[in-house]
Design a protein around this motif. Structure first.
Motif, PDB file in Angstrom:
ATOM      1  N   LYS B  26      -1.387   7.184  -0.649  1.00 16.61           N
ATOM      2  CA  LYS B  26      -1.661   6.210   0.406  1.00 16.61           C
ATOM      3  C   LYS B  26      -0.699   6.426   1.592  1.00 16.61           C
ATOM      4  O   LYS B  26      -1.105   6.436   2.747  1.00 16.61           O
ATOM      5  CB  LYS B  26      -1.520   4.796  -0.178  1.00 16.61           C
ATOM      6  CG  LYS B  26      -1.191   3.706   0.804  1.00 16.61           C
ATOM      7  CD  LYS B  26      -2.368   3.303   1.639  1.00 16.61           C
ATOM      8  CE  LYS B  26      -2.013   2.117   2.535  1.00 16.61           C
ATOM      9  NZ  LYS B  26      -2.993   1.920   3.583  1.00 16.61           N
ATOM     10  N   GLY B  53     -10.646   5.526  -8.336  1.00 14.86           N
ATOM     11  CA  GLY B  53     -10.681   4.077  -8.140  1.00 14.86           C
ATOM     12  C   GLY B  53     -10.084   3.682  -6.807  1.00 14.86           C
ATOM     13  O   GLY B  53     -10.627   2.838  -6.091  1.00 14.86           O
ATOM     14  N   TRP B  54      -8.990   4.334  -6.461  1.00 16.41           N
ATOM     15  CA  TRP B  54      -8.324   4.019  -5.194  1.00 16.41           C
ATOM     16  C   TRP B  54      -9.219   4.403  -4.013  1.00 16.41           C
ATOM     17  O   TRP B  54      -9.391   3.622  -3.072  1.00 16.41           O
ATOM     18  CB  TRP B  54      -6.984   4.753  -5.115  1.00 16.41           C
ATOM     19  CG  TRP B  54      -6.334   4.633  -3.766  1.00 16.41           C
ATOM     20  CD1 TRP B  54      -5.670   3.553  -3.274  1.00 16.41           C
ATOM     21  CD2 TRP B  54      -6.336   5.622  -2.735  1.00 16.41           C
ATOM     22  NE1 TRP B  54      -5.249   3.811  -1.992  1.00 16.41           N
ATOM     23  CE2 TRP B  54      -5.644   5.072  -1.637  1.00 16.41           C
ATOM     24  CE3 TRP B  54      -6.846   6.914  -2.627  1.00 16.41           C
ATOM     25  CZ2 TRP B  54      -5.458   5.761  -0.453  1.00 16.41           C
ATOM     26  CZ3 TRP B  54      -6.653   7.606  -1.455  1.00 16.41           C
ATOM     27  CH2 TRP B  54      -5.962   7.030  -0.381  1.00 16.41           C
ATOM     28  N   THR B  58     -10.866   1.813  -1.163  1.00 23.22           N
ATOM     29  CA  THR B  58     -10.079   1.856   0.067  1.00 23.22           C
ATOM     30  C   THR B  58     -10.938   2.307   1.235  1.00 23.22           C
ATOM     31  O   THR B  58     -11.661   3.299   1.127  1.00 23.22           O
ATOM     32  CB  THR B  58      -8.878   2.820  -0.112  1.00 23.22           C
ATOM     33  OG1 THR B  58      -8.150   2.411  -1.266  1.00 23.22           O
ATOM     34  CG2 THR B  58      -7.960   2.790   1.090  1.00 23.22           C
ATOM     35  N   ASN B  59     -10.843   1.576   2.340  1.00 24.00           N
ATOM     36  CA  ASN B  59     -11.595   1.950   3.534  1.00 24.00           C
ATOM     37  C   ASN B  59     -10.955   3.152   4.206  1.00 24.00           C
ATOM     38  O   ASN B  59      -9.740   3.301   4.195  1.00 24.00           O
ATOM     39  CB  ASN B  59     -11.608   0.788   4.542  1.00 24.00           C
ATOM     40  CG  ASN B  59     -12.434  -0.372   4.036  1.00 24.00           C
ATOM     41  OD1 ASN B  59     -13.380  -0.186   3.260  1.00 24.00           O
ATOM     42  ND2 ASN B  59     -12.068  -1.568   4.453  1.00 24.00           N
TER      43      ASN B  59
END
Lengths: 198, 81
Positions: B26, B53-54, B58-59
């Motif tokens: 991230k 999953g992330w 996440t946009n």
């Protein structure tokens, strides 16, 4: 099939009775109004919110809120972790470095309670766990706190328990929010998609 | 490591376990521009599911590919906006 009971098609409707202009205008206004209020509700985009209440201050119990909090921040969520009672020790700059694993009353320990109760056993169990954590490449509590603060997690220390435990606001890591109580926690919980008690 | 993607940057999280691969990914994505591709090299076997999953939740990111090669898990993440 009989055609007697077929519903009247739109084409058959009496054109004179179709629309009352005033009613149509009122409906249009109502639609505009609803669309506007929907747009207002959308301004917060789809950002999720999570509130965790951390009440435990043992070495093992410090991890779940920190891991979930920092990961949720990586998702771009708005995260609050409200620390109260022993959970305050996680944010306490000095105490967080000395959190212990309890050997007594822990059925996952490979020693009987009578042995676990010997002085120094908690320290030993904690050392063993710290060693495993290091070998596994798992972050330390301090690293996770830094990471959480860096990524915008709001780590809150409950004011009432700060005073109850005779702590000082300066005992906590820089960036920790103090001066908050149950009402603040509840407000965040009410706005949250996810609420967890650890 | 050669890949079919024109990666802008490589993030090495070998030896680190949950949640570090995600959190570091991230942070690395935040420093990139739209259209850039990040290569994440991990040894955490949980990173396959976690990065999926992330990226799903996440946009502004798209998971292009995940390559498993013995104990190495390589992920390609594009910053889309």
């Amino acid at each position: 099939m009989s055609t007697d009971n077929q519903p009247k098609s739109v084409d058959d409707a009496d054109p004179d009775a179709a629309f009352d202009p005033a009613e149509l205008q009122a409906l249009r206004e109502r639609v505009d109004e609803l669309e506007a209020s929907l747009a207002d509700n959308d301004t917060g985009d789809d950002q999720k919110k999570m509130t965790i209440v951390a009440t435990q201050g043992s070495f093992d119990m410090a991890y779940p809120p920190l891991i979930l909090g920092s990961t949720a921040a990586a998702f771009g969520w708005d995260v609050v972790v409200f620390h109260t009672f022993w959970g305050l020790d996680i944010l306490h700059e000095e105490k967080s470095k000395n959190l212990k694993l309890s050997a007594v009353g822990n059925p996952n320990m490979p020693v009987p309670n009578a042995v676990a109760a010997i002085p120094g056993m908690d320290r030993m169990a904690t050392r063993m766990m710290e060693k495993k954590i290091d070998e596994n490449g798992t972050a330390t509590i301090e690293e996770l706190i830094d990471l959480s603060l860096e990524s915008g997690v709001d780590l809150q220390a409950c004011q009432m328990t700060i005073e109850l435990m005779d702590y000082d606001e300066n005992d906590f890591y820089d960036g920790v929010t103090t001066g908050v109580g149950a009402a603040t926690a509840l407000q965040h919980m009410a706005e949250s998609d996810i609420q967890l008690l650890v | 490591m050669s890949s079919q993607y024109d990666t802008t940057e490589t993030l090495d999280v070998k030896g680190q376990s949950c949640p570090m691969p995600i959190v570091k990914t991230k942070q690395a994505i935040d420093d990139l521009e739209a259209g850039d591709i990040l290569e994440v090299v991990a040894t955490d076997s949980g990173s396959i599911s976690d990065i999926q999953g992330w990226a799903d939740g996440t946009n502004g990111v798209e998971l292009l590919d995940q390559v498993e090669d013995s104990d190495l898990y390589t992920h390609y993440v594009e910053k889309t906006e």
